[in-house]
Design a protein around this motif. Structure first.
Motif, PDB file in Angstrom:
ATOM      1  N   VAL A 150     -10.225  -7.888   7.518  1.00  0.00           N
ATOM      2  CA  VAL A 150     -11.547  -7.315   7.265  1.00  0.00           C
ATOM      3  C   VAL A 150     -11.615  -5.848   7.663  1.00  0.00           C
ATOM      4  O   VAL A 150     -11.944  -4.985   6.851  1.00  0.00           O
ATOM      5  N   HIS A 151     -11.290  -5.532   8.918  1.00  0.00           N
ATOM      6  CA  HIS A 151     -11.496  -4.176   9.422  1.00  0.00           C
ATOM      7  C   HIS A 151     -10.264  -3.278   9.326  1.00  0.00           C
ATOM      8  O   HIS A 151     -10.365  -2.069   9.543  1.00  0.00           O
ATOM      9  N   VAL A 165       5.492  -0.832   3.006  1.00  0.00           N
ATOM     10  CA  VAL A 165       4.434  -1.479   3.774  1.00  0.00           C
ATOM     11  C   VAL A 165       3.094  -0.816   3.498  1.00  0.00           C
ATOM     12  O   VAL A 165       2.973   0.412   3.560  1.00  0.00           O
ATOM     13  N   ARG A 166       2.088  -1.640   3.231  1.00  0.00           N
ATOM     14  CA  ARG A 166       0.715  -1.156   3.058  1.00  0.00           C
ATOM     15  C   ARG A 166      -0.218  -2.057   3.862  1.00  0.00           C
ATOM     16  O   ARG A 166       0.088  -3.215   4.100  1.00  0.00           O
ATOM     17  N   SER A 167      -1.369  -1.510   4.237  1.00  0.00           N
ATOM     18  CA  SER A 167      -2.401  -2.342   4.860  1.00  0.00           C
ATOM     19  C   SER A 167      -3.759  -1.802   4.446  1.00  0.00           C
ATOM     20  O   SER A 167      -3.897  -0.625   4.114  1.00  0.00           O
ATOM     21  N   ALA A 168      -4.748  -2.710   4.429  1.00  0.00           N
ATOM     22  CA  ALA A 168      -6.093  -2.321   4.014  1.00  0.00           C
ATOM     23  C   ALA A 168      -7.088  -3.360   4.518  1.00  0.00           C
ATOM     24  O   ALA A 168      -6.709  -4.444   4.945  1.00  0.00           O
ATOM     25  N   GLY A 169      -8.372  -3.002   4.434  1.00  0.00           N
ATOM     26  CA  GLY A 169      -9.420  -3.914   4.872  1.00  0.00           C
ATOM     27  C   GLY A 169     -10.561  -3.961   3.887  1.00  0.00           C
ATOM     28  O   GLY A 169     -10.844  -2.973   3.201  1.00  0.00           O
ATOM     29  N   SER A 170     -11.225  -5.118   3.813  1.00  0.00           N
ATOM     30  CA  SER A 170     -12.372  -5.250   2.916  1.00  0.00           C
ATOM     31  C   SER A 170     -13.573  -4.454   3.440  1.00  0.00           C
ATOM     32  O   SER A 170     -14.375  -3.955   2.660  1.00  0.00           O
ATOM     33  N   CYS A 175     -10.480 -10.558  -1.323  1.00  0.00           N
ATOM     34  CA  CYS A 175      -9.201 -10.091  -1.847  1.00  0.00           C
ATOM     35  C   CYS A 175      -9.088 -10.401  -3.338  1.00  0.00           C
ATOM     36  O   CYS A 175      -9.158 -11.556  -3.731  1.00  0.00           O
ATOM     37  N   PRO A 176      -8.900  -9.377  -4.173  1.00  0.00           N
ATOM     38  CA  PRO A 176      -8.714  -9.648  -5.595  1.00  0.00           C
ATOM     39  C   PRO A 176      -7.390 -10.361  -5.840  1.00  0.00           C
ATOM     40  O   PRO A 176      -6.415 -10.128  -5.135  1.00  0.00           O
ATOM     41  N   VAL A 177      -7.379 -11.251  -6.831  1.00  0.00           N
ATOM     42  CA  VAL A 177      -6.189 -12.030  -7.142  1.00  0.00           C
ATOM     43  C   VAL A 177      -5.638 -11.598  -8.496  1.00  0.00           C
ATOM     44  O   VAL A 177      -6.373 -11.521  -9.471  1.00  0.00           O
ATOM     45  N   PHE A 178      -4.338 -11.290  -8.516  1.00  0.00           N
ATOM     46  CA  PHE A 178      -3.662 -10.903  -9.752  1.00  0.00           C
ATOM     47  C   PHE A 178      -2.530 -11.888 -10.019  1.00  0.00           C
ATOM     48  O   PHE A 178      -1.822 -12.281  -9.087  1.00  0.00           O
TER      49      PHE A 178
END
Length: 135
Positions: A10-11, A33-38, A87-90
């Motif tokens: 989330v954060h 490597v990537r990271s992200a939050g909603s 989280c979007p799903v592809f």
């Protein structure tokens, strides 16, 4: 081929930052490597920074980033850590969910076992990706 792994919470201030730190440290150039939050926070959790520093990994220069559909689409493996359905799903992506305790508002004593569990899971992930961890 370099695998691209996206960590989402989330954060984007604790679990996902620690996971990204471990994967960068152990995977080296073999993994992107990537990271992200909603709902990204203002800064990385100081207790997470301290807990990672104790094992020789510096994440103090990281900043929470917002999750975008493009980031998910550009990743081979998407690992969620409690971001729910944000989280979007592809199609064609590998999705894993790591149910981990949230370190938000916790002291470093509470963050250490989360850090250690993340390390264990990162080592398993590297084995699945057929990447030898760096010493």
């Amino acid at each position: 081929m370099t695998a691209t792994v996206l960590f989402v919470c989330v954060h984007n201030a604790g679990r996902s930052q620690m996971a990204a730190g471990w994967l960068r440290h152990l995977g080296g150039d073999a993994v992107e490597v990537r990271s992200a939050g909603s709902l990204p926070g203002d800064q990385v959790n100081p207790a997470a920074v301290q807990a990672m520093a104790e094992v020789g990994i510096d994440i103090s220069d990281q900043r929470p980033k917002v999750l975008t559909p493009e980031a998910v689409e550009a990743s081979d493996v998407v690992i969620t850590m409690g971001c729910g359905d944000a989280c979007p799903v592809f199609p064609g992506k590998r999705y894993l969910d790591w149910p981990l305790a949230d370190p938000a508002g916790q002291g470093v004593e509470a963050v250490r076992p989360i850090r250690d569990e993340i390390e264990r899971r990162i080592r398993e992930l590297l084995a699945e990706l057929e990447v030898s961890p760096r010493a």
